[in-house]
Write an enzyme that holds these catalytic residues in place. Structure first.
Site, PDB file in Angstrom:
ATOM      1  N   HIS A   5       0.866  -1.184   0.000  1.00 56.73           N
ATOM      2  CA  HIS A   5       0.000   0.000   0.000  1.00 56.73           C
ATOM      3  C   HIS A   5       0.907   1.239   0.000  1.00 56.73           C
ATOM      4  O   HIS A   5       2.017   1.193   0.512  1.00 56.73           O
ATOM      5  CB  HIS A   5      -0.811  -0.059   1.301  1.00 56.73           C
ATOM      6  CG  HIS A   5      -1.899   0.952   1.440  1.00 56.73           C
ATOM      7  ND1 HIS A   5      -1.665   2.238   1.871  1.00 56.73           N
ATOM      8  CD2 HIS A   5      -3.235   0.861   1.222  1.00 56.73           C
ATOM      9  CE1 HIS A   5      -2.817   2.888   1.922  1.00 56.73           C
ATOM     10  NE2 HIS A   5      -3.789   2.081   1.532  1.00 56.73           N
TER      11      HIS A   5
ATOM     12  N   ASP B 202       2.975  -4.598   8.060  1.00 56.11           N
ATOM     13  CA  ASP B 202       1.800  -3.735   7.903  1.00 56.11           C
ATOM     14  C   ASP B 202       0.582  -4.630   8.075  1.00 56.11           C
ATOM     15  O   ASP B 202       0.215  -5.379   7.170  1.00 56.11           O
ATOM     16  CB  ASP B 202       1.830  -3.083   6.518  1.00 56.11           C
ATOM     17  CG  ASP B 202       0.564  -2.276   6.238  1.00 56.11           C
ATOM     18  OD1 ASP B 202      -0.360  -2.311   7.064  1.00 56.11           O
ATOM     19  OD2 ASP B 202       0.514  -1.628   5.176  1.00 56.11           O
TER      20      ASP B 202
ATOM     21  N   GLN C  54      -4.692  -4.742   7.302  1.00 55.70           N
ATOM     22  CA  GLN C  54      -5.775  -5.590   6.790  1.00 55.70           C
ATOM     23  C   GLN C  54      -5.919  -6.899   7.555  1.00 55.70           C
ATOM     24  O   GLN C  54      -6.772  -7.707   7.211  1.00 55.70           O
ATOM     25  CB  GLN C  54      -5.546  -5.898   5.298  1.00 55.70           C
ATOM     26  CG  GLN C  54      -5.635  -4.698   4.387  1.00 55.70           C
ATOM     27  CD  GLN C  54      -7.041  -4.111   4.309  1.00 55.70           C
ATOM     28  OE1 GLN C  54      -8.020  -4.755   4.678  1.00 55.70           O
ATOM     29  NE2 GLN C  54      -7.139  -2.884   3.842  1.00 55.70           N
TER      30      GLN C  54
ATOM     31  N   LYS D 188     -10.124  -0.148  10.732  1.00 56.40           N
ATOM     32  CA  LYS D 188     -10.313  -1.318   9.879  1.00 56.40           C
ATOM     33  C   LYS D 188     -10.701  -2.550  10.681  1.00 56.40           C
ATOM     34  O   LYS D 188     -10.792  -3.651  10.148  1.00 56.40           O
ATOM     35  CB  LYS D 188      -9.044  -1.582   9.071  1.00 56.40           C
ATOM     36  CG  LYS D 188      -8.816  -0.512   8.002  1.00 56.40           C
ATOM     37  CD  LYS D 188      -7.672  -0.855   7.111  1.00 56.40           C
ATOM     38  CE  LYS D 188      -7.127   0.327   6.357  1.00 56.40           C
ATOM     39  NZ  LYS D 188      -7.961   0.716   5.209  1.00 56.40           N
TER      40      LYS D 188
ATOM     41  N   CYS E 273      -4.782   2.557  -3.634  1.00 56.86           N
ATOM     42  CA  CYS E 273      -3.506   2.980  -3.038  1.00 56.86           C
ATOM     43  C   CYS E 273      -2.413   1.951  -3.312  1.00 56.86           C
ATOM     44  O   CYS E 273      -1.587   1.657  -2.452  1.00 56.86           O
ATOM     45  CB  CYS E 273      -3.626   3.224  -1.542  1.00 56.86           C
ATOM     46  SG  CYS E 273      -4.715   4.575  -1.149  1.00 56.86           S
TER      47      CYS E 273
HETATM   48  C1  LIG Z   1      -2.452  -2.604   3.528  1.00 58.63           C
HETATM   49  C2  LIG Z   1      -2.758  -1.268   4.123  1.00 58.63           C
HETATM   50  N1  LIG Z   1      -1.803  -0.603   4.787  1.00 58.63           N
HETATM   51  C3  LIG Z   1      -2.034   0.594   5.357  1.00 58.63           C
HETATM   52  C4  LIG Z   1      -3.250   1.216   5.270  1.00 58.63           C
HETATM   53  C5  LIG Z   1      -3.458   2.556   5.910  1.00 58.63           C
HETATM   54  O1  LIG Z   1      -4.083   2.417   7.146  1.00 58.63           O
HETATM   55  P1  LIG Z   1      -4.632   3.668   7.976  1.00 58.63           P
HETATM   56  O2  LIG Z   1      -5.884   4.090   7.309  1.00 58.63           O
HETATM   57  O3  LIG Z   1      -4.871   3.114   9.349  1.00 58.63           O
HETATM   58  O4  LIG Z   1      -3.582   4.697   7.997  1.00 58.63           O
HETATM   59  C6  LIG Z   1      -4.277   0.567   4.584  1.00 58.63           C
HETATM   60  C7  LIG Z   1      -5.601   1.221   4.463  1.00 58.63           C
HETATM   61  O5  LIG Z   1      -6.053   1.631   3.433  1.00 58.63           O
HETATM   62  C8  LIG Z   1      -4.024  -0.699   3.996  1.00 58.63           C
HETATM   63  O6  LIG Z   1      -4.984  -1.342   3.317  1.00 58.63           O
END
Ligand SMILES: Cc1ncc(COP(=O)(O)O)c(C=O)c1O
Lengths: 420, 148
Positions: free
Chosen positions: A135, A213, A216, A239, A377
């Protein structure tokens, strides 16, 4: 404490998913005169009454600033906030509560690591190893850090139409220049579940620091930072049924202890002179200013809610919905599904021949089905796959098989409408 | 199921999106610009071959949704042979129609099939993408323009 990933769910022990939809006030909304079918859970999840109540309860019964008052309300606020930290620590099975730093979300957690650990430890010639499925929030902070330090980025390849990481040459990728391996646990576009413990243990053997990360995955499947063996893990509250604006970073205490502060301000200091200051110990060192106290309290309510359902059961339901969607959608024809054929998380990205994702999503919306369309993204991954955008359905435990059937029916109608 | 979408996806729009006119690189173009919609990753490049102040030939290339593609297709068909000032007037009239649903002037012709887009605010950018690229190409600004 945390159940292992492999624990099978006896059907009689699975929660009554349909019944608990009533815990989510928004799920009874009508959109354009049709019952809402919310399939955009990878973007953000809906909030149960328990979380909404926790927010209200905080402001009605405990609201004060933390860590400074002597008065009763301040004690209550501090107890709520620090209690939430304990809940989060238990949720990911951290060794100590102090390994949890509250942040605004996964993005801020990653930026924190880049700006503290990264800024201190990385130098010109070092390599930050990411994967091709990250992402933007796990790419851009490292690009900024690379520009500051002279470190370089490298990307573990994603192979084949299945969208799996190519781990056959992982050993060769983990060169002595690699100082950090940062990867997503679950891909928000492909639905791929990466083998986090395998990646982290290989890296650790070579002295490479790891960041997962888990935006998800945290609220979707059992997750144990000790079993994964990572140094850092970024989690996002919104999330997993929590409010927006709250998330956390898990950091192995050894790492947190070697990191300089990031934001300066109140609450993170021990003492301040006009020219110099000293810091508190982690995690408080990384939490400057008044934190999102109510958000943390409500996040704790979300984590408790999820654990009452059981994450193994949630993961099994997500996977069953995805498998059902894959099966039904492949029967439609003229539709290409990205990502693994099996073993995926509850994320299904797809392309319809001759119909752009933006049009698919507009039409689905008019039938009451909330999907996401676009690059999610994940622009570099999309470019690599040679596509501009996909439509995506992403599930959570409150989604039903009937909703998936309805999605497929709507897709069939879209095809008919577009070829008129 | 989609009756309320008929204003957006008019038959003419679907036809143009399926078989766009003036699609492809224009050899000998002396003006070009790319329009990008960062939100959905869509992009349209407009090529113009100017004969003095007149658009002698015009084509476009790129990827996008049905609205973005059809808009570029209908736009290029409408602009061939027009002068720079005429193109500017059409831009203004089209822009106003997309925002308000009201067409000013009689000159929009086939472009008026996009009048329904104003009911779908999130799709206004899709219809305008090629027009922003056109404006940049005509002004000789060859850098990409975005809808943001
Ligand atoms: C894989 C991944 N990493 C990071 C993020 C960003 O998370 P946050 O909205 O908590 O900053 C997202 C959310 O869109 C995501 O899907």
């Amino acid at each position: 404490m945390t159940a292992k990933m492999t624990t099978p769910i006896a059907p009689e022990r699975a929660p009554d998913w349909r019944a608990l939809r009533k815990d989510f006030p928004i799920l009874s909304l009508q959109v354009r005169g049709r019952p809402l079918i919310y399939l955009d859970n990878a973007a953000t999840t809906q909030k149960p009454r328990a979380v909404l109540d926790a927010l209200r309860d905080f402001y009605e019964q405990r609201n004060a600033n933390v860590h400074r008052g002597v008065h009763e309300l301040s004690n209550r606020a501090t107890a709520a906030y620090e209690g939430a930290r304990e809940t989060a620590a238990r949720f990911v099975n951290a060794r100590q509560t102090g390994e949890i730093v509250f942040t605004r979300g996964a993005t801020e957690s990653i930026n924190l690591v880049a700006n503290t650990w990264g800024a201190r430890r990385l130098q010109a010639g070092d390599v930050i190893l990411l994967t091709e499925m990250e992402h933007h929030s796990n790419i851009v902070p490292w690009q900024l850090l690379a520009a500051r330090t002279g470190a370089r980025l490298a990307f573990l390849p994603v192979t084949g139409p299945e969208g799996l990481l190519d781990l056959s040459r992982l050993d060769e990728w983990l060169t002595s220049e690699v100082k950090l391996l940062a990867f997503t646990h679950v891909s928000n576009t492909l639905g791929t579940v990466n083998p986090a413990s395998q990646l982290c243990s290989m890296a650790r053997r070579k002295g490479i620091v790891t960041l997962v990360d888990a935006a998800q995955s945290t609220g979707h499947r059992p997750l144990d930072v000790q079993e994964i063996g990572c140094d850092f893990l970024a989690a996002s509250g919104h999330k997993m049924c929590g409010p927006t604006g709250i998330g956390f970073l898990y950091g192995r205490m050894e790492r947190l202890a070697e990191m300089p502060p990031w934001h300066g301000g109140g609450d993170m200091i021990e003492s301040v002179d006009y020219h110099t200051s000293t810091w508190k110990q982690p995690p408080h060192k990384f939490e400057a200013g008044t934190p999102n106290i109510a958000g943390a309290a409500a996040l704790a309510a979300a984590l408790e809610y999820l654990d009452r359902l059981g994450r193994p059961a949630i993961a099994a339901h997500d996977a069953a919905l995805a498998a059902h969607a894959l099966e039904k959608m492949s029967g439609l024809g003229g539709l290409r599904i990205l990502g693994p054929a099996s073993g995926r998380a509850g994320v299904v990205s797809f392309l319809m021949d001759g119909i752009h994702a933006h049009d698919v999503v507009t039409m689905a919306d008019h039938a009451g089905v909330a999907l996401r369309g676009g690059h999610h993204c994940n622009q570099p991954l999309m470019k690599k796959l040679g596509i501009e955008s996909t439509a995506r359905a992403s599930f959570y435990f409150y989604n039903t098989f009937e909703e998936v059937d309805r999605l497929v029916e709507v897709l069939r109608e879209i095809r008919r409408y577009f070829s008129r | 199921m989609f009756d309320d979408l008929d204003d957006l996806y008019q038959q003419v729009i679907l036809d143009h999106s399926r078989s766009p006119r003036n699609f492809g690189v224009l050899p000998g173009a002396n003006g070009r610009a790319q329009g990008r919609n960062p939100l959905c990753g869509d992009n349209v490049t407009v090529f113009v071959k100017m004969d003095g102040d007149r658009i002698d030939d015009i084509r476009f290339e790129g990827t996008g949704c049905a609205i973005a593609k059809a808009s570029a297709s209908v736009m290029t068909a409408a602009l061939k042979g027009k002068t720079r000032p005429e193109a500017r007037v059409l831009f203004d009239h089209f822009h106003e129609m997309i925002k308000t649903g009201q067409a000013r002037g009689e000159d929009l012709g086939k472009l008026s099939v996009f009048a329904g887009v104003h009911k779908f605010p999130s799709r206004v950018k899709c219809a305008m993408l090629c027009w922003h690229a056109l404006a940049a190409a005509l002004s000789g600004r060859n850098e990409p323009v975005t809808t943001e």
